[in-house]
Design a protein around this motif. Sequence first.
Motif, PDB file in Angstrom:
ATOM      1  N   ALA A   1       1.288  -1.892  -0.174  1.00 10.61           N
ATOM      2  CA  ALA A   1      -0.490  -0.159   0.193  1.00 10.61           C
ATOM      3  C   ALA A   1       0.538   1.067  -0.027  1.00 10.61           C
ATOM      4  CB  ALA A   1      -1.068   0.246   1.045  1.00 10.61           C
ATOM      5  N   TYR A   2       2.077   1.388  -0.308  1.00  9.53           N
ATOM      6  CA  TYR A   2       3.009   2.458  -0.437  1.00  9.53           C
ATOM      7  C   TYR A   2       2.540   2.946  -1.312  1.00  9.53           C
ATOM      8  CZ  TYR A   2       5.267   2.010  -5.076  1.00  9.53           C
ATOM      9  OH  TYR A   2       4.670   2.293  -6.488  1.00  9.53           O
ATOM     10  N   ARG A   3       2.054   3.634  -2.489  1.00  6.72           N
ATOM     11  CA  ARG A   3       0.956   4.746  -3.418  1.00  6.72           C
ATOM     12  C   ARG A   3       0.013   5.246  -2.602  1.00  6.72           C
ATOM     13  NH1 ARG A   3       1.206   1.168  -7.390  1.00  6.72           N
ATOM     14  NH2 ARG A   3       2.007   1.235  -9.327  1.00  6.72           N
ATOM     15  N   GLY A   4      -0.188   4.677  -1.696  1.00  4.65           N
ATOM     16  CA  GLY A   4      -1.903   5.160  -0.438  1.00  4.65           C
ATOM     17  C   GLY A   4      -1.021   6.180   0.596  1.00  4.65           C
ATOM     18  N   ALA A   5      -0.227   5.615   0.819  1.00  5.25           N
ATOM     19  CA  ALA A   5       0.951   5.957   1.365  1.00  5.25           C
ATOM     20  C   ALA A   5       1.723   7.111   1.932  1.00  5.25           C
ATOM     21  CB  ALA A   5       1.708   5.442   2.346  1.00  5.25           C
ATOM     22  N   VAL A   6       1.798   7.149  -0.089  1.00  5.38           N
ATOM     23  CA  VAL A   6       2.711   8.487  -0.509  1.00  5.38           C
ATOM     24  C   VAL A   6       1.532   9.544  -0.724  1.00  5.38           C
ATOM     25  CG1 VAL A   6       4.284   9.031  -2.544  1.00  5.38           C
ATOM     26  CG2 VAL A   6       4.948   6.362  -1.701  1.00  5.38           C
ATOM     27  N   ALA A   7       0.899   9.595  -1.148  1.00 10.53           N
ATOM     28  CA  ALA A   7      -0.872  10.195  -2.273  1.00 10.53           C
ATOM     29  C   ALA A   7      -1.071  10.945  -0.452  1.00 10.53           C
ATOM     30  CB  ALA A   7      -1.306   9.665  -2.332  1.00 10.53           C
ATOM     31  N   ASP A   8      -1.057  10.309   0.570  1.00  7.64           N
ATOM     32  CA  ASP A   8      -1.496  11.026   1.874  1.00  7.64           C
ATOM     33  C   ASP A   8      -0.485  11.887   2.708  1.00  7.64           C
ATOM     34  OD1 ASP A   8      -3.933   9.724   2.002  1.00  7.64           O
ATOM     35  OD2 ASP A   8      -3.408   7.915   3.535  1.00  7.64           O
ATOM     36  N   LEU A   9       1.024  11.442   2.219  1.00  7.54           N
ATOM     37  CA  LEU A   9       2.159  12.179   2.914  1.00  7.54           C
ATOM     38  C   LEU A   9       2.456  13.704   1.852  1.00  7.54           C
ATOM     39  CD1 LEU A   9       4.836  12.451   4.248  1.00  7.54           C
ATOM     40  CD2 LEU A   9       6.166  11.486   2.690  1.00  7.54           C
ATOM     41  N   LEU A  10       2.653  12.633   0.690  1.00 12.40           N
ATOM     42  CA  LEU A  10       2.192  13.957  -0.617  1.00 12.40           C
ATOM     43  C   LEU A  10       1.421  14.984  -1.190  1.00 12.40           C
ATOM     44  CD1 LEU A  10       5.414  13.792  -2.573  1.00 12.40           C
ATOM     45  CD2 LEU A  10       5.319  15.353  -0.247  1.00 12.40           C
ATOM     46  N   PRO A  11       0.210  15.443  -0.737  1.00 11.79           N
ATOM     47  CA  PRO A  11      -0.935  15.516  -1.069  1.00 11.79           C
ATOM     48  C   PRO A  11      -1.047  16.580  -2.759  1.00 11.79           C
ATOM     49  CG  PRO A  11      -1.013  17.158   0.843  1.00 11.79           C
ATOM     50  CD  PRO A  11       0.426  16.403   0.772  1.00 11.79           C
ATOM     51  N   THR A  12       0.090  17.422  -2.971  1.00 12.80           N
ATOM     52  CA  THR A  12       0.107  17.950  -4.288  1.00 12.80           C
ATOM     53  C   THR A  12      -0.309  17.537  -5.186  1.00 12.80           C
ATOM     54  OG1 THR A  12       2.273  18.859  -3.974  1.00 12.80           O
ATOM     55  CG2 THR A  12       0.975  19.718  -3.252  1.00 12.80           C
ATOM     56  N   LEU A  13       0.248  15.430  -5.378  1.00  9.49           N
ATOM     57  CA  LEU A  13       0.490  14.900  -6.411  1.00  9.49           C
ATOM     58  C   LEU A  13      -0.528  14.497  -6.619  1.00  9.49           C
ATOM     59  CD1 LEU A  13       3.105  12.182  -4.548  1.00  9.49           C
ATOM     60  CD2 LEU A  13       3.522  14.048  -6.016  1.00  9.49           C
ATOM     61  N   LYS A  14      -0.290  14.033  -8.596  1.00 10.29           N
ATOM     62  CA  LYS A  14      -1.511  14.125  -9.517  1.00 10.29           C
ATOM     63  C   LYS A  14      -1.439  12.727  -9.621  1.00 10.29           C
ATOM     64  CE  LYS A  14      -3.180  18.676 -10.377  1.00 10.29           C
ATOM     65  NZ  LYS A  14      -3.369  19.985 -11.390  1.00 10.29           N
ATOM     66  N   ALA A  15       0.189  11.968  -9.527  1.00 13.65           N
ATOM     67  CA  ALA A  15       0.469  11.453 -10.523  1.00 13.65           C
ATOM     68  C   ALA A  15       1.135  10.157 -10.017  1.00 13.65           C
ATOM     69  CB  ALA A  15       0.501  11.139 -11.795  1.00 13.65           C
ATOM     70  N   ILE A  16       1.504   8.715  -9.446  1.00  9.77           N
ATOM     71  CA  ILE A  16       2.276   8.492  -8.402  1.00  9.77           C
ATOM     72  C   ILE A  16       2.704   7.249  -9.291  1.00  9.77           C
ATOM     73  CG2 ILE A  16       3.202   7.397  -6.529  1.00  9.77           C
ATOM     74  CD1 ILE A  16       1.061   8.560  -4.837  1.00  9.77           C
ATOM     75  N   ASP A  17       3.962   7.203  -9.932  1.00 10.96           N
ATOM     76  CA  ASP A  17       4.643   6.140 -10.808  1.00 10.96           C
ATOM     77  C   ASP A  17       3.577   5.489 -11.836  1.00 10.96           C
ATOM     78  OD1 ASP A  17       6.119   5.091  -8.569  1.00 10.96           O
ATOM     79  OD2 ASP A  17       5.288   3.039  -7.849  1.00 10.96           O
ATOM     80  N   GLY A  18       3.255   6.528 -12.561  1.00  6.58           N
ATOM     81  CA  GLY A  18       2.733   7.455 -13.661  1.00  6.58           C
ATOM     82  C   GLY A  18       1.240   6.194 -13.784  1.00  6.58           C
TER      83      GLY A  18
END
Length: 271
Positions: A154-171
Amino acid sequence: MEGRGDEDEDDDEEEEEEAGGGLQITPQLLKATSGEFSLESILLLRLRGRGIARLGCLGHCTNLEWLDLSGNAITQLGPLATLTSLTVLNLAQNRVTNLEPLASCRNLQSLNVAGNRLRNLRQLRCLGGLRRLEILRLRDPLARLANPLCAVPAYRGAVADLLPTLKAIDGERVSGRGSELYQLCRDLDTSLGRGAGAGAGPEAPRVAQPWVEASFWDPRPPRRSSIVDEAYRQFGEVLRECRELSRRADDTIAQAERALGGRPDPNSFVF
């Protein structure tokens, strides 16, 4: 905690050993690659797969906006701290364990660090102040590049919570984050979670409440204004004038045809 500290120290020692070899970026290399005579004039720089281990004078390219350093042996990012105009940075397939210098790259929008040595989310906290960061790549399946932290399901969800400005993670697009829809769904999940908690026996069934008022979906009567009415009136007058002009033109053409038809010599012309 002691184990973690020993692990970090081992990483530092390994970085120091690896940094001892490999190519270092020099002004001559930068000028030859970019074709610019001044380092401050370089806006775009591609140094992919050059065997670079040390960034050297790269920090003097203060106006650099686009930088590709993928496929090298870079461990330390210190010189990148001065690149405040940088918007796109590709560090894929290197040996980076510390992203702290990137905290100063306030205009950074896209960052690719797939295929490095980032092991936990703590190493990404330094990116939290980058308000323009929208694209982050930690893993690239096509190139078979990843970081150790990507082993967590579940690392993508954790990264999204940590960096809320992100619109794309790993494409993959982070759909709905930051929008009213995302907030609405999150509030709904929270309310359902409270209602489903174990407590003192069954609760009485709740009456479902509509999200909007009963008349929300009713068609609204069309609104007319004096400006629209005046526009319709003027359009009608113009249309009537056009019809009158067309009638007069037909009469004139008919008269001309009759006059020409009564002439004795049909081969003559009127000038």
